[in-house]
Scaffold this active site. Structure first.
Site, PDB file in Angstrom:
ATOM      1  N   ASP A 173      -0.068   9.198   0.953  1.00 50.76           N
ATOM      2  CA  ASP A 173       0.531  10.525   0.738  1.00 50.76           C
ATOM      3  C   ASP A 173       1.998  10.537   0.312  1.00 50.76           C
ATOM      4  OD1 ASP A 173      -1.753  10.754   2.228  1.00 50.76           O
ATOM      5  OD2 ASP A 173      -0.797  11.733   3.919  1.00 50.76           O
ATOM      6  N   TRP A 212       0.822  -1.211   0.000  1.00 48.34           N
ATOM      7  CA  TRP A 212       0.000   0.000   0.000  1.00 48.34           C
ATOM      8  C   TRP A 212       0.861   1.268   0.000  1.00 48.34           C
ATOM      9  CZ3 TRP A 212      -4.970   1.811   0.037  1.00 48.34           C
ATOM     10  CH2 TRP A 212      -5.198   3.073   0.617  1.00 48.34           C
ATOM     11  N   ARG A 242      -1.057  16.909  12.947  1.00 46.00           N
ATOM     12  CA  ARG A 242      -0.227  16.054  12.093  1.00 46.00           C
ATOM     13  C   ARG A 242       0.223  16.703  10.791  1.00 46.00           C
ATOM     14  NH1 ARG A 242      -5.352  13.633  11.995  1.00 46.00           N
ATOM     15  NH2 ARG A 242      -6.416  13.517   9.987  1.00 46.00           N
ATOM     16  N   ASP A 243       1.131  15.998  10.157  1.00 44.30           N
ATOM     17  CA  ASP A 243       1.626  16.296   8.808  1.00 44.30           C
ATOM     18  C   ASP A 243       2.481  17.581   8.779  1.00 44.30           C
ATOM     19  OD1 ASP A 243      -0.002  14.127   8.363  1.00 44.30           O
ATOM     20  OD2 ASP A 243      -1.576  15.260   7.330  1.00 44.30           O
ATOM     21  N   GLN A 247       3.991   7.465   2.080  1.00 38.65           N
ATOM     22  CA  GLN A 247       3.379   6.640   3.115  1.00 38.65           C
ATOM     23  C   GLN A 247       3.186   5.238   2.560  1.00 38.65           C
ATOM     24  OE1 GLN A 247       1.655   7.989   6.509  1.00 38.65           O
ATOM     25  NE2 GLN A 247       3.734   8.596   6.009  1.00 38.65           N
ATOM     26  N   SER A 278       2.584  11.214   7.861  1.00 37.41           N
ATOM     27  CA  SER A 278       3.115  12.158   6.863  1.00 37.41           C
ATOM     28  C   SER A 278       3.956  13.285   7.450  1.00 37.41           C
ATOM     29  CB  SER A 278       1.963  12.741   6.058  1.00 37.41           C
ATOM     30  OG  SER A 278       1.504  11.759   5.173  1.00 37.41           O
ATOM     31  N   GLU A 301      -5.491  18.158   6.117  1.00 37.81           N
ATOM     32  CA  GLU A 301      -4.327  17.286   6.131  1.00 37.81           C
ATOM     33  C   GLU A 301      -3.265  17.814   5.160  1.00 37.81           C
ATOM     34  OE1 GLU A 301      -6.358  13.413   5.331  1.00 37.81           O
ATOM     35  OE2 GLU A 301      -5.882  12.976   7.416  1.00 37.81           O
TER      36      GLU A 301
END
Ligand code: FRU
Length: 504
Positions: free
Chosen positions: A20, A17, A140-141, A36, A81, A230
């Site tokens: 991002d 899989w 996040r990110d 990712q 991420s 995000e």
């Protein structure tokens, strides 16, 4: 080898899989892209950072995996991420160690761009250390940028107004494939926003403020978002325009806009680095297709701003899972701002991959479908100018075989471009109201330029000189679906300056 949906000139995950793109950077003579990755199965799992590198944005080499989740603070979601930045010749990687109820920022450092050492002080940054306005479950990110001697970090957050934690409407019952989305039974607090942090050394950060606030250019939906903005990104274009890109989850649909459950927006405006407030002059969707998320940019030494993005969408089926992989990335795009609008062009290096040109000066269609010898294929670039004339609808059918076709056309009465994958091939399912048709309003036009990139299971359409793009995956028979037909309904239309190239 059995026929595969795997694209030829787009990045795709070799096995397992990918979501991002992360850490997009020019470092030591090459462009590095991380993404990712869960390498064991074609579904989201504890995140790793996979790594590819290129010198031309088209041919990518696999590099050793940059990060894998091996620290207690990365349990259970892994290394989510983030971004990279060069400092004194070393590459600093900032990422989110995500847990279902807590998201914290971490740092890892590399001297060669391949091998990363996680800092013993990780996680270096928690919501608690910064401000009561940041909800620790959604922080996040990190996207780090430098201005003079100061580093700034943008992250997606849930913002707690006044720092007071309050309940809001319960999350709906939607099922999601994204583990970082609100679980139906768990009420998240606050509203989606972005925050700005600052540091002089990349390790010690202080809170500057949150970006989005009530202002005339922003509808309520944007600062009352039940989700997170995000994967933020920020750059200053050659024109001097400041561009903020982010991927808001669950932005409500508004007419023809934000047709996917999750969107990618660009905002042109002004970021006040003293307060964190972003004054918005314009908000638009980056891409009007189906499969486009988590865009990130790199500034090249030659001045170009190049964007990549995940060429998939959450909360949908992934037909490539049957082949044990899921995850593709767009052909990188050059970004400029012209007359206050974001313009996207295919990265110019792709021109070097053109082979066997077929050129046709002009073609007419009038209530019929026309195909041209030599204009076919599913690993190609196709360019033409459409003069819609008196037609009601005119455009092109791509990836055609006896049973399937993918439509891209201008509806002159509605003033929009439609991308229709209803009869493209293998069915796609999802939580969207409609997973088969996307439209892009372009208004009344006498002439529209199309530059299309077909790659087995992928269509990227650059429309009207890159003023609009529509990106989406389709799953026809990879061997047979190579037909192309031009059509006009309800009157005549012409197609001018046709050029077709195989891409190799
Ligand atoms: C966006 C996202 C990010 C997160 C990552 C996890 O697609 O949800 O916010 O860091 O995916 O893989």
């Amino acid at each position: 080898m059995p026929a595969s949906f795997r694209p030829h000139y787009h990045i795709s995950v070799p096995f397992g899989w990918g979501n991002d793109p992360n850490g997009f950077i020019f470092y030591k003579g090459k462009v590095h892209l991380f993404y990712q990755n869960f390498p064991h199965k074609p579904e989201w799992g504890p995140m790793h950072w996979s790594h590819v590198a290129t010198e031309d944005f088209v041919h990518w080499e696999q590099r050793p995996e940059a990060l894998y989740p091996d620290k207690p603070y990365e349990l259970v979601c892994g290394c989510c991420s983030g971004s990279t930045i060069e400092k004194d010749g070393r590459l600093y990687l900032l990422y989110t160690a995500a847990q279902p109820m807590m998201q914290r920022q971490c740092i890892a450092v590399s001297d060669d761009g391949d091998h990363f050492e996680k800092d013993p002080g990780n996680p270096i940054l928690t919501a608690e250390m910064l401000s009561t306005e940041i909800y620790e479950e959604d922080f996040r990110d990190p996207r780090v940028i430098r201005r003079g001697d100061t580093y700034y970090m943008l992250t997606g957050i849930r913002y707690l107004e006044g720092g007071i934690r309050k309940e809001h409407a319960p999350a709906d019952q939607r099922e999601t494939t994204n583990p970082l989305q609100p679980a139906p039974e768990h009420k998240k607090e606050g509203w989606g926003n972005l925050c700005l942090l600052k540091s002089t050394d990349l390790y010690n950060w202080s809170y500057v403020g949150h970006l989005l606030y009530n202002q005339s250019e922003l509808d309520q939906d944007f600062y009352r978002l039940d989700g997170v903005y995000e994967c933020p990104d920020y750059f200053v274009a050659d024109s001097g325009d400041e561009v903020l890109i982010s991927s808001p989850q669950n932005l409500p649909r508004s007419g023809d806009l934000y047709q996917n459950i999750h969107s990618v927006l660009y905002m042109i405006g002004h970021l006040d680095f003293d307060t964190g407030r972003f004054e918005v002059k314009k908000v638009e969707e980056v891409d009007s297709g189906f499969d486009f998320y988590a865009a990130q940019t790199v500034k090249m030494p030659d001045g170009r701003v190049i964007m990549t993005a995940w060429k998939e969408m959450w909360d949908r089926s992934f037909p490539t899972r049957a082949e044990e992989w899921a995850g593709t990335y767009i052909l990188p795009r050059e970004l400029t701002v012209e007359d206050g609008q974001l313009i996207q062009r295919p990265v110019r290096e792709i021109v070097r991959c053109r082979r066997d040109p077929v050129r046709v000066p002009q073609l007419e269609a009038d209530g019929n479908e026309v195909s041209v010898p030599g204009i076919s294929g599913n690993v190609i670039e196709l360019k033409f100018t459409l003069k819609p004339g008196r037609s009601k609808r005119a455009g092109v059918k791509l990836f055609c075989d006896q049973d399937h076709e993918t439509l891209l056309y201008y509806d002159r009465e509605e003033g929009l471009i439609a991308f229709d994958r209803k009869n493209s091939g293998e069915k796609i399912t999802g939580n969207d109201e409609d997973v088969d048709r996307r439209v892009c309003a372009i208004g009344k036009k006498e002439s529209i330029e199309f530059d299309l990139f077909l790659d087995v299971s992928s269509l990227e359409a650059f429309i009207d000189g890159g003023r609009h793009t529509m990106t989406g995956n389709v799953y026809p028979d990879p061997e047979k679906a190579t037909g192309i037909k031009f059509f006009a309904v309800g009157g005549e239309a012409s197609f001018e300056g046709l050029e077709k190239y195989d891409i190799e």
